[in-house]
Design an enzyme around this catalytic site. Structure first.
Site, PDB file in Angstrom:
ATOM      1  N   ALA A 175      -1.014   1.812   8.889  1.00 39.38           N
ATOM      2  CA  ALA A 175      -0.322   0.902   9.814  1.00 39.38           C
ATOM      3  C   ALA A 175       0.786   0.133   9.104  1.00 39.38           C
ATOM      4  CB  ALA A 175      -1.321  -0.075  10.408  1.00 39.38           C
ATOM      5  N   GLY A 176       1.782  -0.285   9.877  1.00 35.54           N
ATOM      6  CA  GLY A 176       2.835  -1.151   9.366  1.00 35.54           C
ATOM      7  C   GLY A 176       4.163  -0.459   9.167  1.00 35.54           C
ATOM      8  N   SER A 183      -4.997  -8.777   7.794  1.00 36.82           N
ATOM      9  CA  SER A 183      -3.641  -9.080   7.331  1.00 36.82           C
ATOM     10  C   SER A 183      -3.624 -10.474   6.729  1.00 36.82           C
ATOM     11  CB  SER A 183      -2.650  -9.028   8.490  1.00 36.82           C
ATOM     12  OG  SER A 183      -1.434  -9.616   8.057  1.00 36.82           O
ATOM     13  N   ASN A 228      -6.780  -3.205   3.539  1.00 40.69           N
ATOM     14  CA  ASN A 228      -5.445  -3.777   3.742  1.00 40.69           C
ATOM     15  C   ASN A 228      -4.870  -4.200   2.373  1.00 40.69           C
ATOM     16  OD1 ASN A 228      -3.217  -5.030   5.120  1.00 40.69           O
ATOM     17  ND2 ASN A 228      -4.563  -5.264   6.889  1.00 40.69           N
ATOM     18  N   THR A 229      -3.795  -4.939   2.387  1.00 42.43           N
ATOM     19  CA  THR A 229      -3.146  -5.407   1.151  1.00 42.43           C
ATOM     20  C   THR A 229      -3.978  -6.529   0.512  1.00 42.43           C
ATOM     21  OG1 THR A 229      -1.882  -6.961   2.493  1.00 42.43           O
ATOM     22  CG2 THR A 229      -0.826  -4.858   1.967  1.00 42.43           C
ATOM     23  N   PHE A 280       3.296  -9.725  11.332  1.00 38.45           N
ATOM     24  CA  PHE A 280       3.155  -9.054  12.635  1.00 38.45           C
ATOM     25  C   PHE A 280       4.417  -9.183  13.497  1.00 38.45           C
ATOM     26  CE2 PHE A 280      -1.809  -9.598  12.965  1.00 38.45           C
ATOM     27  CZ  PHE A 280      -1.976  -8.639  11.972  1.00 38.45           C
ATOM     28  N   ASN A 330       4.591  -7.752   1.029  1.00 42.25           N
ATOM     29  CA  ASN A 330       5.163  -8.060   2.335  1.00 42.25           C
ATOM     30  C   ASN A 330       4.475  -9.271   2.942  1.00 42.25           C
ATOM     31  OD1 ASN A 330       3.737  -7.477   5.151  1.00 42.25           O
ATOM     32  ND2 ASN A 330       2.813  -6.077   3.639  1.00 42.25           N
ATOM     33  N   LYS A 337     -10.454  -2.677  10.265  1.00 38.62           N
ATOM     34  CA  LYS A 337      -9.723  -2.667   8.987  1.00 38.62           C
ATOM     35  C   LYS A 337      -9.985  -3.946   8.217  1.00 38.62           C
ATOM     36  CE  LYS A 337      -5.253  -1.634   6.952  1.00 38.62           C
ATOM     37  NZ  LYS A 337      -3.895  -1.149   7.235  1.00 38.62           N
ATOM     38  N   MET A 370       5.425  -9.849   6.392  1.00 34.04           N
ATOM     39  CA  MET A 370       6.145  -9.627   7.648  1.00 34.04           C
ATOM     40  C   MET A 370       5.613 -10.559   8.750  1.00 34.04           C
ATOM     41  SD  MET A 370       8.147  -7.207   6.626  1.00 34.04           S
ATOM     42  CE  MET A 370       8.945  -6.555   8.076  1.00 34.04           C
ATOM     43  N   ASN A 415      -1.054 -12.269   6.400  1.00 33.05           N
ATOM     44  CA  ASN A 415       0.180 -12.960   6.794  1.00 33.05           C
ATOM     45  C   ASN A 415       0.105 -13.683   8.131  1.00 33.05           C
ATOM     46  OD1 ASN A 415       1.530 -12.091   4.405  1.00 33.05           O
ATOM     47  ND2 ASN A 415       1.605 -10.044   5.328  1.00 33.05           N
ATOM     48  N   THR A 416      -1.070 -13.704   8.738  1.00 31.68           N
ATOM     49  CA  THR A 416      -1.302 -14.534   9.914  1.00 31.68           C
ATOM     50  C   THR A 416      -2.387 -15.525   9.504  1.00 31.68           C
ATOM     51  OG1 THR A 416      -0.697 -12.772  11.449  1.00 31.68           O
ATOM     52  CG2 THR A 416      -2.098 -14.529  12.321  1.00 31.68           C
ATOM     53  N   ASN A 472      -7.506  -5.019  13.477  1.00 32.84           N
ATOM     54  CA  ASN A 472      -7.001  -5.497  12.187  1.00 32.84           C
ATOM     55  C   ASN A 472      -7.298  -6.978  12.023  1.00 32.84           C
ATOM     56  OD1 ASN A 472      -5.603  -6.072   9.865  1.00 32.84           O
ATOM     57  ND2 ASN A 472      -3.578  -5.925  10.805  1.00 32.84           N
ATOM     58  N   ASN A 525      -3.055   0.176  16.040  1.00 32.08           N
ATOM     59  CA  ASN A 525      -3.637  -0.958  15.331  1.00 32.08           C
ATOM     60  C   ASN A 525      -3.288  -2.232  16.101  1.00 32.08           C
ATOM     61  OD1 ASN A 525      -3.443  -3.258  13.436  1.00 32.08           O
ATOM     62  ND2 ASN A 525      -3.960  -1.781  11.834  1.00 32.08           N
ATOM     63  N   TYR A 564       0.906   4.221   2.600  1.00 32.49           N
ATOM     64  CA  TYR A 564       2.189   3.716   3.055  1.00 32.49           C
ATOM     65  C   TYR A 564       3.137   3.586   1.846  1.00 32.49           C
ATOM     66  CZ  TYR A 564       5.569   0.449   5.262  1.00 32.49           C
ATOM     67  OH  TYR A 564       6.705  -0.166   5.723  1.00 32.49           O
TER      68      TYR A 564
HETATM   69  C1  LIG Z   1       5.565  -3.426   4.721  1.00 33.44           C
HETATM   70  C2  LIG Z   1       4.126  -3.289   5.084  1.00 33.44           C
HETATM   71  C3  LIG Z   1       3.705  -3.673   6.343  1.00 33.44           C
HETATM   72  C4  LIG Z   1       2.367  -3.538   6.703  1.00 33.44           C
HETATM   73  N1  LIG Z   1       1.981  -3.890   7.961  1.00 33.44           N
HETATM   74  C5  LIG Z   1       0.683  -3.695   8.344  1.00 33.44           C
HETATM   75  C6  LIG Z   1       0.284  -3.989   9.670  1.00 33.44           C
HETATM   76  O1  LIG Z   1       1.078  -4.382  10.519  1.00 33.44           O
HETATM   77  N2  LIG Z   1      -1.029  -3.816   9.974  1.00 33.44           N
HETATM   78  C7  LIG Z   1      -1.952  -3.358   9.064  1.00 33.44           C
HETATM   79  O2  LIG Z   1      -3.132  -3.199   9.408  1.00 33.44           O
HETATM   80  N3  LIG Z   1      -1.582  -3.046   7.807  1.00 33.44           N
HETATM   81  C8  LIG Z   1      -0.281  -3.214   7.433  1.00 33.44           C
HETATM   82  N4  LIG Z   1       0.089  -2.887   6.147  1.00 33.44           N
HETATM   83  C9  LIG Z   1      -0.944  -2.443   5.173  1.00 33.44           C
HETATM   84  C10 LIG Z   1      -1.013  -0.927   5.049  1.00 33.44           C
HETATM   85  O3  LIG Z   1      -1.395  -0.335   6.262  1.00 33.44           O
HETATM   86  C11 LIG Z   1      -2.007  -0.533   3.948  1.00 33.44           C
HETATM   87  O4  LIG Z   1      -3.302  -0.949   4.312  1.00 33.44           O
HETATM   88  C12 LIG Z   1      -1.659  -1.140   2.596  1.00 33.44           C
HETATM   89  O5  LIG Z   1      -0.272  -1.158   2.401  1.00 33.44           O
HETATM   90  C13 LIG Z   1      -2.303  -0.385   1.425  1.00 33.44           C
HETATM   91  O6  LIG Z   1      -1.870   0.963   1.362  1.00 33.44           O
HETATM   92  P1  LIG Z   1      -0.678   1.452   0.397  1.00 33.44           P
HETATM   93  O7  LIG Z   1      -0.979   0.926  -0.972  1.00 33.44           O
HETATM   94  O8  LIG Z   1      -0.721   2.956   0.473  1.00 33.44           O
HETATM   95  O9  LIG Z   1       0.577   0.903   0.963  1.00 33.44           O
HETATM   96  C14 LIG Z   1       1.434  -3.021   5.771  1.00 33.44           C
HETATM   97  C15 LIG Z   1       1.868  -2.627   4.499  1.00 33.44           C
HETATM   98  C16 LIG Z   1       3.198  -2.762   4.143  1.00 33.44           C
HETATM   99  C17 LIG Z   1       3.631  -2.324   2.763  1.00 33.44           C
END
Ligand SMILES: Cc1cc2nc3c(=O)[nH]c(=O)nc-3n(C[C@H](O)[C@H](O)[C@H](O)COP(=O)(O)O)c2cc1C
Length: 344
Positions: free
Chosen positions: A59-60, A171, A236-237, A112, A108, A207, A110, A173-174, A168, A137, A307
């Site tokens: 996602a994202g 995150s 997630n991150t 949402f 990030n 998630k 962002m 960021n909320t 989700n 998501n 991602y």
């Molecule tokens: C720019 C960016 C935006 C993201 N936005 C979302 C999001 O809106 N919802 C979500 O569940 N995860 C979001 N993620 C998290 C990714 O889905 C993923 O869980 C996380 O980046 C770890 O995977 P990766 O190391 O392969 O990027 C975002 C990640 C990035 C880098």
């Protein structure tokens, strides 16, 4: 031959969010190809869905479901769009997306940013006859007075166009969102979701964050099983900051990519131990190669997502990892992905 080595310096010369918008714009011009055929050994069934390969886009990337079919055409076995919230929202002020090149990572915050669920619904209506798996998501609006109600609304609004839904709650960021992972709050949320999804809706995934304390994976698995969650996405991150080189290392937000890999793998192992194989797990976080994906599968993931590695390696990554997984299955003497899950 991939053109990405030529394009990457141009994309990296731009601010990260502009580069991302340009990439989505370019994908819009690409044909909506049917997903390519993959070797049969990669086919796998999770939560009643037949995945042509276990390698998905996390996602994202395509928050507003602008290009899910084009992304499937790049060779992803499934694409998760969103996070979408009930109402549109602008997200945090820019800059809010940073490439940490020396660390092969991204931060990030962002927040949402998205055009809202009705807009995504309209676009996805167009895709429902596609042969690929597109999941949605869902999240809560930042200013929502009742976050549980936002998830219930999301389940109801998006179920008709989603092959799976992801709740989700991870995150960073909320503000306060991740507190929904706490046992009492999670129970209230997932019981409301269970009621909202009814009998014939799509499977629902949950998630989670990689930054959990001891005992939390056990609690989450227990509540998820009680409320019939179909799979847990780990993870997630992270809000933690392992040793990083980039000058952006102290930016606020969620860290993804290579430095997240050990944390996400550790969290996956904890969820595997907590669930004893009873709950399907989806491994995400720092996956950049077939070896990474293979390690995650052997640790208990039945599907993987990525991602950040696509930012660094370009669009050929899904096919490359899928091919590498097929080779590894063959070498290890497994007939399919399911046989390899949790064997490491
Ligand atoms: C720019 C960016 C935006 C993201 N936005 C979302 C999001 O809106 N919802 C979500 O569940 N995860 C979001 N993620 C998290 C990714 O889905 C993923 O869980 C996380 O980046 C770890 O995977 P990766 O190391 O392969 O990027 C975002 C990640 C990035 C880098």
């Amino acid at each position: 031959m991939s053109l990405y080595p030529l394009v990457r310096p141009l994309a990296f010369a731009l601010d990260a969010e502009r580069a991302h918008r340009l990439t989505v714009g370019a994908l819009k011009l690409a044909p909506r190809r049917r997903p390519a055929a993959f070797p049969d050994v990669l086919r796998t069934t999770v939560a009643g869905l037949d995945f042509p390969t276990p390698v998905g886009l996390a996602a994202g990337f395509d928050k507003d479901a602008e290009v899910p079919e084009q992304l499937l055409g790049l060779g992803f076995g499934f694409v998760e769009v969103g996070t979408v919230t009930p109402r549109p929202q602008a997200g945090n002020p820019k800059p809010r997306l940073f490439r940490l090149r020396e660390d092969r990572a991204v931060i990030n915050r962002m927040g949402f940013n998205n055009a809202g669920q009705p807009a995504a619904f309209e676009r996805l209506l167009d895709c429902t006859r596609s042969h690929g798996i597109i999941g949605v998501n869902i999240g809560a609006n930042k200013d929502s007075a009742d976050r549980v109600a936002d998830y219930v609304a999301g389940v109801k609004a998006m179920s008709p166009v989603a092959r799976f839904l992801t709740i989700n709650i991870s995150s960073p960021n909320t503000p306060g969102l991740r507190q929904l992972q706490d046992e009492g709050a999670l129970r209230a949320l997932l019981s409301a979701v269970e009621e909202a999804r009814g009998g014939d809706g799509p499977p629902v995934f949950l998630k989670v964050a990689p930054d959990l304390s001891e005992g939390e994976p056990d609690q989450i698995v227990r509540v998820a099983i009680q409320h019939k969650i179909d799979a847990i996405i780990v993870s997630n991150t992270t809000v933690t900051r392992p040793l990083l080189k980039s000058r952006y290392r102290d930016e606020t937000g969620g860290l993804s990519g290579e430095p997240l890999k050990p944390l996400a793998l550790k969290a996956l192992r904890e969820f595997r131990a907590a669930s004893g194989g009873e709950m399907p797990l989806i491994g995400v976080g720092g996956i950049a190669t077939a070896d990474d994906a293979w390690e995650r599968i052997r640790a208990g993931a039945c599907l993987v997502q990525l991602y950040t590695a696509m930012v660094y390696q370009g669009p050929g990554i899904a096919r490359r990892i899928a091919r590498g997984l097929a080779e590894r299955l063959d070498r290890a003497g497994f007939a399919n992905i399911a046989e390899a899950v949790g064997t490491g």
